[in-house]
Design a protein around this motif. Structure first.
Motif, PDB file in Angstrom:
ATOM      1  N   LEU A  60       0.851  -1.188   0.000  1.00 31.29           N
ATOM      2  CA  LEU A  60       0.000   0.000   0.000  1.00 31.29           C
ATOM      3  C   LEU A  60       0.888   1.240   0.000  1.00 31.29           C
ATOM      4  O   LEU A  60       1.699   1.442   0.903  1.00 31.29           O
ATOM      5  CB  LEU A  60      -0.894  -0.051   1.233  1.00 31.29           C
ATOM      6  CG  LEU A  60      -2.169   0.777   1.230  1.00 31.29           C
ATOM      7  CD1 LEU A  60      -3.029   0.485   0.014  1.00 31.29           C
ATOM      8  CD2 LEU A  60      -2.934   0.522   2.511  1.00 31.29           C
ATOM      9  N   PHE A  61       0.720   2.055  -1.025  1.00 33.55           N
ATOM     10  CA  PHE A  61       1.510   3.275  -1.160  1.00 33.55           C
ATOM     11  C   PHE A  61       0.719   4.487  -0.668  1.00 33.55           C
ATOM     12  O   PHE A  61       1.271   5.392  -0.044  1.00 33.55           O
ATOM     13  CB  PHE A  61       1.919   3.462  -2.621  1.00 33.55           C
ATOM     14  CG  PHE A  61       2.742   4.682  -2.885  1.00 33.55           C
ATOM     15  CD1 PHE A  61       4.097   4.685  -2.615  1.00 33.55           C
ATOM     16  CD2 PHE A  61       2.156   5.829  -3.397  1.00 33.55           C
ATOM     17  CE1 PHE A  61       4.857   5.821  -2.845  1.00 33.55           C
ATOM     18  CE2 PHE A  61       2.907   6.969  -3.625  1.00 33.55           C
ATOM     19  CZ  PHE A  61       4.265   6.963  -3.348  1.00 33.55           C
ATOM     20  N   SER A  62      -0.585   4.495  -0.945  1.00 36.89           N
ATOM     21  CA  SER A  62      -1.470   5.576  -0.527  1.00 36.89           C
ATOM     22  C   SER A  62      -2.909   5.094  -0.688  1.00 36.89           C
ATOM     23  O   SER A  62      -3.156   4.089  -1.348  1.00 36.89           O
ATOM     24  CB  SER A  62      -1.228   6.822  -1.391  1.00 36.89           C
ATOM     25  OG  SER A  62      -2.039   7.893  -0.954  1.00 36.89           O
ATOM     26  N   TRP A  63      -3.857   5.808  -0.092  1.00 37.55           N
ATOM     27  CA  TRP A  63      -5.265   5.426  -0.247  1.00 37.55           C
ATOM     28  C   TRP A  63      -6.162   6.575   0.145  1.00 37.55           C
ATOM     29  O   TRP A  63      -5.736   7.521   0.795  1.00 37.55           O
ATOM     30  CB  TRP A  63      -5.600   4.187   0.601  1.00 37.55           C
ATOM     31  CG  TRP A  63      -5.555   4.431   2.080  1.00 37.55           C
ATOM     32  CD1 TRP A  63      -6.589   4.821   2.886  1.00 37.55           C
ATOM     33  CD2 TRP A  63      -4.419   4.316   2.925  1.00 37.55           C
ATOM     34  NE1 TRP A  63      -6.148   4.947   4.181  1.00 37.55           N
ATOM     35  CE2 TRP A  63      -4.806   4.640   4.237  1.00 37.55           C
ATOM     36  CE3 TRP A  63      -3.075   3.959   2.715  1.00 37.55           C
ATOM     37  CZ2 TRP A  63      -3.932   4.645   5.313  1.00 37.55           C
ATOM     38  CZ3 TRP A  63      -2.206   3.961   3.781  1.00 37.55           C
ATOM     39  CH2 TRP A  63      -2.644   4.294   5.061  1.00 37.55           C
ATOM     40  N   THR A  64      -7.441   6.442  -0.259  1.00 34.47           N
ATOM     41  CA  THR A  64      -8.479   7.351   0.172  1.00 34.47           C
ATOM     42  C   THR A  64      -9.718   6.520   0.499  1.00 34.47           C
ATOM     43  O   THR A  64      -9.937   5.468  -0.109  1.00 34.47           O
ATOM     44  CB  THR A  64      -8.779   8.414  -0.911  1.00 34.47           C
ATOM     45  OG1 THR A  64      -9.700   9.368  -0.383  1.00 34.47           O
ATOM     46  CG2 THR A  64      -9.364   7.794  -2.153  1.00 34.47           C
ATOM     47  N   VAL A  65     -10.484   6.980   1.461  1.00 32.97           N
ATOM     48  CA  VAL A  65     -11.706   6.291   1.859  1.00 32.97           C
ATOM     49  C   VAL A  65     -12.885   7.134   1.392  1.00 32.97           C
ATOM     50  O   VAL A  65     -12.973   8.317   1.718  1.00 32.97           O
ATOM     51  CB  VAL A  65     -11.773   6.096   3.390  1.00 32.97           C
ATOM     52  CG1 VAL A  65     -13.064   5.368   3.773  1.00 32.97           C
ATOM     53  CG2 VAL A  65     -10.543   5.334   3.881  1.00 32.97           C
ATOM     54  N   THR A  66     -13.761   6.498   0.606  1.00 37.78           N
ATOM     55  CA  THR A  66     -14.932   7.187   0.080  1.00 37.78           C
ATOM     56  C   THR A  66     -16.163   6.765   0.870  1.00 37.78           C
ATOM     57  O   THR A  66     -16.417   5.571   1.031  1.00 37.78           O
ATOM     58  CB  THR A  66     -15.108   6.861  -1.418  1.00 37.78           C
ATOM     59  OG1 THR A  66     -13.938   7.308  -2.106  1.00 37.78           O
ATOM     60  CG2 THR A  66     -16.332   7.548  -1.985  1.00 37.78           C
ATOM     61  N   HIS A  67     -16.917   7.761   1.368  1.00 34.59           N
ATOM     62  CA  HIS A  67     -18.097   7.488   2.190  1.00 34.59           C
ATOM     63  C   HIS A  67     -19.399   7.763   1.443  1.00 34.59           C
ATOM     64  O   HIS A  67     -20.458   7.472   1.965  1.00 34.59           O
ATOM     65  CB  HIS A  67     -18.054   8.333   3.471  1.00 34.59           C
ATOM     66  CG  HIS A  67     -16.914   7.955   4.365  1.00 34.59           C
ATOM     67  ND1 HIS A  67     -16.996   6.958   5.293  1.00 34.59           N
ATOM     68  CD2 HIS A  67     -15.641   8.420   4.431  1.00 34.59           C
ATOM     69  CE1 HIS A  67     -15.834   6.825   5.930  1.00 34.59           C
ATOM     70  NE2 HIS A  67     -15.002   7.715   5.414  1.00 34.59           N
ATOM     71  N   ALA A  81      -6.994   2.732  -3.558  1.00 31.60           N
ATOM     72  CA  ALA A  81      -5.599   2.764  -3.135  1.00 31.60           C
ATOM     73  C   ALA A  81      -4.666   3.007  -4.313  1.00 31.60           C
ATOM     74  O   ALA A  81      -5.024   2.764  -5.462  1.00 31.60           O
ATOM     75  CB  ALA A  81      -5.233   1.431  -2.482  1.00 31.60           C
ATOM     76  N   VAL A  82      -3.477   3.468  -3.995  1.00 32.99           N
ATOM     77  CA  VAL A  82      -2.363   3.403  -4.933  1.00 32.99           C
ATOM     78  C   VAL A  82      -1.459   2.306  -4.395  1.00 32.99           C
ATOM     79  O   VAL A  82      -0.999   2.372  -3.246  1.00 32.99           O
ATOM     80  CB  VAL A  82      -1.604   4.730  -5.053  1.00 32.99           C
ATOM     81  CG1 VAL A  82      -0.379   4.571  -5.953  1.00 32.99           C
ATOM     82  CG2 VAL A  82      -2.534   5.815  -5.586  1.00 32.99           C
ATOM     83  N   VAL A  83      -1.274   1.288  -5.217  1.00 38.10           N
ATOM     84  CA  VAL A  83      -0.452   0.139  -4.844  1.00 38.10           C
ATOM     85  C   VAL A  83       0.857   0.216  -5.610  1.00 38.10           C
ATOM     86  O   VAL A  83       0.864   0.508  -6.807  1.00 38.10           O
ATOM     87  CB  VAL A  83      -1.197  -1.179  -5.180  1.00 38.10           C
ATOM     88  CG1 VAL A  83      -0.275  -2.378  -5.097  1.00 38.10           C
ATOM     89  CG2 VAL A  83      -2.416  -1.330  -4.274  1.00 38.10           C
ATOM     90  N   GLU A  84       1.948  -0.036  -4.912  1.00 34.68           N
ATOM     91  CA  GLU A  84       3.235  -0.194  -5.595  1.00 34.68           C
ATOM     92  C   GLU A  84       3.528  -1.670  -5.666  1.00 34.68           C
ATOM     93  O   GLU A  84       3.686  -2.335  -4.633  1.00 34.68           O
ATOM     94  CB  GLU A  84       4.359   0.537  -4.867  1.00 34.68           C
ATOM     95  CG  GLU A  84       5.678   0.462  -5.640  1.00 34.68           C
ATOM     96  CD  GLU A  84       6.730   1.377  -5.056  1.00 34.68           C
ATOM     97  OE1 GLU A  84       6.706   2.577  -5.357  1.00 34.68           O
ATOM     98  OE2 GLU A  84       7.563   0.863  -4.272  1.00 34.68           O
TER      99      GLU A  84
END
Ligand SMILES: [Zn+2]
Length: 128
Positions: A60-67, A81-84
């Motif tokens: 996991l490189f980065s992520w955002t949670v959408t509600h 997510a941004v996955v590396e």
């Protein structure tokens, strides 16, 4: 999903996913992996490349949670997510069945190719 308007390289990427294969382009000259698909290498400019299989694993490189659901029927919250990947390629993808409170940088993930039509699948990831 795949249309005549899509870039042929993108069609190849998603069609391979539909056959159960996550692959990325790799420069034949300098061996740099790349994604999104494109015709020349951003590192050396070479137009020579090959599709090579990915391990399907990454972190996991980065992520955002959408509600808020962006379309009817979409369960929330969901994580994008941004996955590396192990190859060093980064891609944005949905993270399946993820508890947003449990996410942390570098968490190991594994790909799951989710069919979206008869000819295309899209890579999602799960915590490994
Ligand atoms: Zn190159």
């Amino acid at each position: 999903m795949l249309s005549k308007e899509m870039d042929p390289l993108a069609v190849e990427f998603y069609a391979a996913c539909a056959r159960g294969r996550l692959h990325f382009q790799r420069c034949d000259a300098c061996r740099t992996w790349r994604h999104l698909p494109r015709h020349t290498c951003a590192a050396c400019g070479s137009a020579a490349w090959s599709w090579e299989p990915s391990s399907g694993r990454g972190r996991l490189f980065s992520w955002t949670v959408t509600h808020q659901a962006s379309m009817p029927g979409l369960a929330t919250p969901y994580v994008v997510a941004v996955v590396e990947t192990d190859e060093g390629v980064r891609l944005a993808a949905g993270l399946l069945d993820a508890d947003p409170a449990a996410l942390r940088l570098e968490l190991p993930v594994a790909v799951e190719l989710v069919p979206v039509s008869e000819t295309a699948s899209v890579p999602f990831f799960r915590i490994a």
